[in-house]
Design a protein around this motif. Structure first.
Motif, PDB file in Angstrom:
ATOM      1  N   ILE A  86       0.838  -1.201   0.000  1.00  0.00           N
ATOM      2  CA  ILE A  86       0.000   0.000   0.000  1.00  0.00           C
ATOM      3  C   ILE A  86       0.879   1.260   0.000  1.00  0.00           C
ATOM      4  CG2 ILE A  86      -1.626   1.360   1.420  1.00  0.00           C
ATOM      5  CD1 ILE A  86      -2.755  -1.440   2.350  1.00  0.00           C
ATOM      6  N   GLY A  87       1.965   1.204   0.777  1.00  0.00           N
ATOM      7  CA  GLY A  87       2.840   2.370   0.890  1.00  0.00           C
ATOM      8  C   GLY A  87       2.363   3.344   1.952  1.00  0.00           C
ATOM      9  N   ALA A  88       1.625   2.816   2.938  1.00  0.00           N
ATOM     10  CA  ALA A  88       1.124   3.648   4.037  1.00  0.00           C
ATOM     11  C   ALA A  88       0.851   2.768   5.257  1.00  0.00           C
ATOM     12  CB  ALA A  88      -0.150   4.371   3.616  1.00  0.00           C
ATOM     13  N   VAL A  89       1.089   3.348   6.437  1.00  0.00           N
ATOM     14  CA  VAL A  89       0.911   2.630   7.705  1.00  0.00           C
ATOM     15  C   VAL A  89      -0.059   3.422   8.579  1.00  0.00           C
ATOM     16  CG1 VAL A  89       2.129   2.258   9.920  1.00  0.00           C
ATOM     17  CG2 VAL A  89       3.095   1.359   7.787  1.00  0.00           C
ATOM     18  N   ASN A  90      -1.042   2.726   9.181  1.00  0.00           N
ATOM     19  CA  ASN A  90      -1.918   3.433  10.121  1.00  0.00           C
ATOM     20  C   ASN A  90      -1.934   2.769  11.498  1.00  0.00           C
ATOM     21  OD1 ASN A  90      -3.537   1.157   9.442  1.00  0.00           O
ATOM     22  ND2 ASN A  90      -5.355   2.287  10.061  1.00  0.00           N
ATOM     23  N   THR A  91      -1.150   1.690  11.640  1.00  0.00           N
ATOM     24  CA  THR A  91      -1.082   0.967  12.921  1.00  0.00           C
ATOM     25  C   THR A  91       0.357   0.537  13.178  1.00  0.00           C
ATOM     26  OG1 THR A  91      -3.335   0.125  12.628  1.00  0.00           O
ATOM     27  CG2 THR A  91      -1.942  -1.071  14.178  1.00  0.00           C
ATOM     28  N   ILE A  92       0.842   0.829  14.378  1.00  0.00           N
ATOM     29  CA  ILE A  92       2.199   0.404  14.751  1.00  0.00           C
ATOM     30  C   ILE A  92       2.103  -0.464  16.000  1.00  0.00           C
ATOM     31  CG2 ILE A  92       4.496   1.162  15.548  1.00  0.00           C
ATOM     32  CD1 ILE A  92       3.922   3.845  14.076  1.00  0.00           C
ATOM     33  N   LYS A  93       2.766  -1.606  15.935  1.00  0.00           N
ATOM     34  CA  LYS A  93       2.838  -2.478  17.110  1.00  0.00           C
ATOM     35  C   LYS A  93       4.257  -2.383  17.680  1.00  0.00           C
ATOM     36  CE  LYS A  93       2.448  -7.313  18.497  1.00  0.00           C
ATOM     37  NZ  LYS A  93       1.859  -8.617  18.180  1.00  0.00           N
ATOM     38  N   GLN A 236     -14.357   2.106  12.777  1.00  0.00           N
ATOM     39  CA  GLN A 236     -14.540   1.117  13.844  1.00  0.00           C
ATOM     40  C   GLN A 236     -13.847  -0.201  13.496  1.00  0.00           C
ATOM     41  OE1 GLN A 236     -18.905   1.331  13.890  1.00  0.00           O
ATOM     42  NE2 GLN A 236     -18.774   1.947  16.028  1.00  0.00           N
ATOM     43  N   LEU A 237     -14.028  -0.629  12.244  1.00  0.00           N
ATOM     44  CA  LEU A 237     -13.443  -1.903  11.804  1.00  0.00           C
ATOM     45  C   LEU A 237     -11.920  -1.853  11.803  1.00  0.00           C
ATOM     46  CD1 LEU A 237     -15.928  -2.612   8.886  1.00  0.00           C
ATOM     47  CD2 LEU A 237     -15.616  -4.116  10.858  1.00  0.00           C
ATOM     48  N   GLN A 238     -11.363  -0.722  11.330  1.00  0.00           N
ATOM     49  CA  GLN A 238      -9.894  -0.640  11.316  1.00  0.00           C
ATOM     50  C   GLN A 238      -9.343  -0.540  12.740  1.00  0.00           C
ATOM     51  OE1 GLN A 238      -7.690   1.964  12.078  1.00  0.00           O
ATOM     52  NE2 GLN A 238      -9.213   3.537  12.488  1.00  0.00           N
ATOM     53  N   ALA A 239     -10.098   0.099  13.632  1.00  0.00           N
ATOM     54  CA  ALA A 239      -9.668   0.206  15.036  1.00  0.00           C
ATOM     55  C   ALA A 239      -9.647  -1.176  15.701  1.00  0.00           C
ATOM     56  CB  ALA A 239     -10.602   1.150  15.797  1.00  0.00           C
ATOM     57  N   GLU A 240     -10.692  -1.958  15.445  1.00  0.00           N
ATOM     58  CA  GLU A 240     -10.759  -3.312  16.012  1.00  0.00           C
ATOM     59  C   GLU A 240      -9.635  -4.196  15.474  1.00  0.00           C
ATOM     60  OE1 GLU A 240     -12.438  -4.611  18.553  1.00  0.00           O
ATOM     61  OE2 GLU A 240     -13.173  -2.585  18.851  1.00  0.00           O
ATOM     62  N   LYS A 241      -9.306  -3.998  14.200  1.00  0.00           N
ATOM     63  CA  LYS A 241      -8.207  -4.758  13.592  1.00  0.00           C
ATOM     64  C   LYS A 241      -6.880  -4.362  14.248  1.00  0.00           C
ATOM     65  CE  LYS A 241      -7.238  -7.789  10.364  1.00  0.00           C
ATOM     66  NZ  LYS A 241      -7.675  -9.180  10.565  1.00  0.00           N
ATOM     67  N   SER A 242      -6.706  -3.078  14.551  1.00  0.00           N
ATOM     68  CA  SER A 242      -5.497  -2.607  15.256  1.00  0.00           C
ATOM     69  C   SER A 242      -5.387  -3.298  16.618  1.00  0.00           C
ATOM     70  CB  SER A 242      -5.560  -1.092  15.499  1.00  0.00           C
ATOM     71  OG  SER A 242      -5.562  -0.390  14.299  1.00  0.00           O
ATOM     72  N   TRP A 243      -6.508  -3.328  17.330  1.00  0.00           N
ATOM     73  CA  TRP A 243      -6.562  -3.947  18.662  1.00  0.00           C
ATOM     74  C   TRP A 243      -6.144  -5.415  18.588  1.00  0.00           C
ATOM     75  CZ3 TRP A 243      -6.315  -2.900  23.507  1.00  0.00           C
ATOM     76  CH2 TRP A 243      -6.860  -3.740  24.486  1.00  0.00           C
ATOM     77  N   GLU A 244      -6.629  -6.090  17.556  1.00  0.00           N
ATOM     78  CA  GLU A 244      -6.290  -7.499  17.315  1.00  0.00           C
ATOM     79  C   GLU A 244      -4.766  -7.644  17.099  1.00  0.00           C
ATOM     80  OE1 GLU A 244      -7.303 -10.268  13.639  1.00  0.00           O
ATOM     81  OE2 GLU A 244      -9.130  -9.356  14.432  1.00  0.00           O
ATOM     82  N   ILE A 245      -4.208  -6.773  16.294  1.00  0.00           N
ATOM     83  CA  ILE A 245      -2.756  -6.807  15.995  1.00  0.00           C
ATOM     84  C   ILE A 245      -1.930  -6.561  17.258  1.00  0.00           C
ATOM     85  CG2 ILE A 245      -0.896  -5.506  14.819  1.00  0.00           C
ATOM     86  CD1 ILE A 245      -2.950  -5.179  12.446  1.00  0.00           C
ATOM     87  N   TRP A 246      -2.323  -5.569  18.064  1.00  0.00           N
ATOM     88  CA  TRP A 246      -1.580  -5.245  19.281  1.00  0.00           C
ATOM     89  C   TRP A 246      -1.601  -6.391  20.293  1.00  0.00           C
ATOM     90  CZ3 TRP A 246      -4.623  -0.050  19.633  1.00  0.00           C
ATOM     91  CH2 TRP A 246      -4.078   0.858  18.709  1.00  0.00           C
ATOM     92  N   ASN A 247      -2.657  -7.185  20.236  1.00  0.00           N
ATOM     93  CA  ASN A 247      -2.799  -8.260  21.221  1.00  0.00           C
ATOM     94  C   ASN A 247      -2.453  -9.641  20.684  1.00  0.00           C
ATOM     95  OD1 ASN A 247      -3.873  -6.871  23.667  1.00  0.00           O
ATOM     96  ND2 ASN A 247      -5.361  -6.171  22.167  1.00  0.00           N
ATOM     97  N   SER A 248      -1.961  -9.696  19.448  1.00  0.00           N
ATOM     98  CA  SER A 248      -1.645 -11.006  18.863  1.00  0.00           C
ATOM     99  C   SER A 248      -0.226 -11.426  19.254  1.00  0.00           C
ATOM    100  CB  SER A 248      -1.767 -10.943  17.348  1.00  0.00           C
ATOM    101  OG  SER A 248      -0.838 -10.027  16.833  1.00  0.00           O
TER     102      SER A 248
END
Length: 248
Positions: A86-93, A236-248
């Motif tokens: 994509i060439g863009a980041v909106n979530t950092i773990k 909301q969906l992208q936020a929930e996906k971020s939460w999933e990534i942070w907790n995986s």
């Protein structure tokens, strides 16, 4: 990882932030009293490394918004395959060994949000704007086998100029996605400059903006019978996906 209880949003002029409110309420609901979500509101991306310096072991995750989704990538230790394409980041773990890994959950949020509205004739899309968010939209459309063209004020052979949009182009491109900030509160009377007279009930208009709930861009399309959708569910969906990534 249990001692990492901090999260944040990186952006510029983000006092309105959806993310802080969303995650603060989520932590409360889940009884995570020690979890905190704050804003990294910085005028220049160059300040980002100094914000985290000596504090990485407190942080578990960071969301990224306008205008740093592309610029932040140079400060990361690793980037997920989708985000790279994509060439863009909106979530950092932040990993256990303090590495910063970049992801993109925007494309996932958009795809899941628009899919129920897609009909047989929705084969071509116009993407208004060329920033970090528009790249994620393009990636999702590609995954859905929908051809797209960007619309910009810049002259580029791969894009349409706003002034070039005509009946023929709009008849062919029955999905129109607004990735610009035009029409965001408080500038609710503003709207991307497209010829609405060529919009019909065959069109699907999607606006990444969620405040106001119905932008002028959406209301003008709706008047002409188009299906419309704002960006709230996508957020909301992208936020929930971020939460999933942070907790995986």
């Amino acid at each position: 990882m249990s001692n990492r209880t901090k999260f944040g949003l990186l952006g510029k002029n983000i006092s309105y932030s959806f993310s802080r409110k969303y995650f603060s309420e989520k932590f409360e609901k889940l009884g995570l009293k020690e979890y905190k979500y704050g804003n990294f509101d910085i005028p220049e991306i160059e300040e980002f490394p100094f914000l985290l310096y000596h504090r990485e072991d407190e942080y578990r995750g960071i969301n990224v918004t306008i205008p740093y989704k592309e610029a932040v990538m140079r400060y990361l230790d690793a980037i997920d395959e989708d985000a790279k394409k994509i060439g863009a980041v909106n979530t950092i773990k932040v990993t256990d060994d303090n590495k910063l890994v970049g992801y993109n959950t925007d494309y996932y949020g958009f795809q899941k949000s628009i899919e129920p509205f897609i009909k047989e004739h929705h084969k071509n899309a116009l993407i208004l704007g060329t920033g970090g968010a528009s790249k994620a939209i393009a990636y999702a459309l590609k995954k859905m086998n929908i051809d797209y063209k960007f619309v910009s004020r810049k002259v580029d052979e791969n894009m349409f100029l706003y002034s070039a949009l005509n009946e023929e182009i709009l008849e062919k491109h029955t999905i129109v996605v607004n990735c610009t900030p035009i029409g965001t509160h408080p500038n609710i009377d503003e709207c991307p400059n497209i010829p609405f007279q060529f919009i019909t009930e065959k069109h699907l208009f999607f606006d990444l903006i969620y405040n106001p709930e119905e932008t002028k861009f959406l209301s003008e399309a709706k008047k002409r019978g188009a299906a419309v959708k704002n960006g709230f569910e996508m957020l909301q969906l992208q936020a929930e996906k971020s939460w999933e990534i942070w907790n995986s």
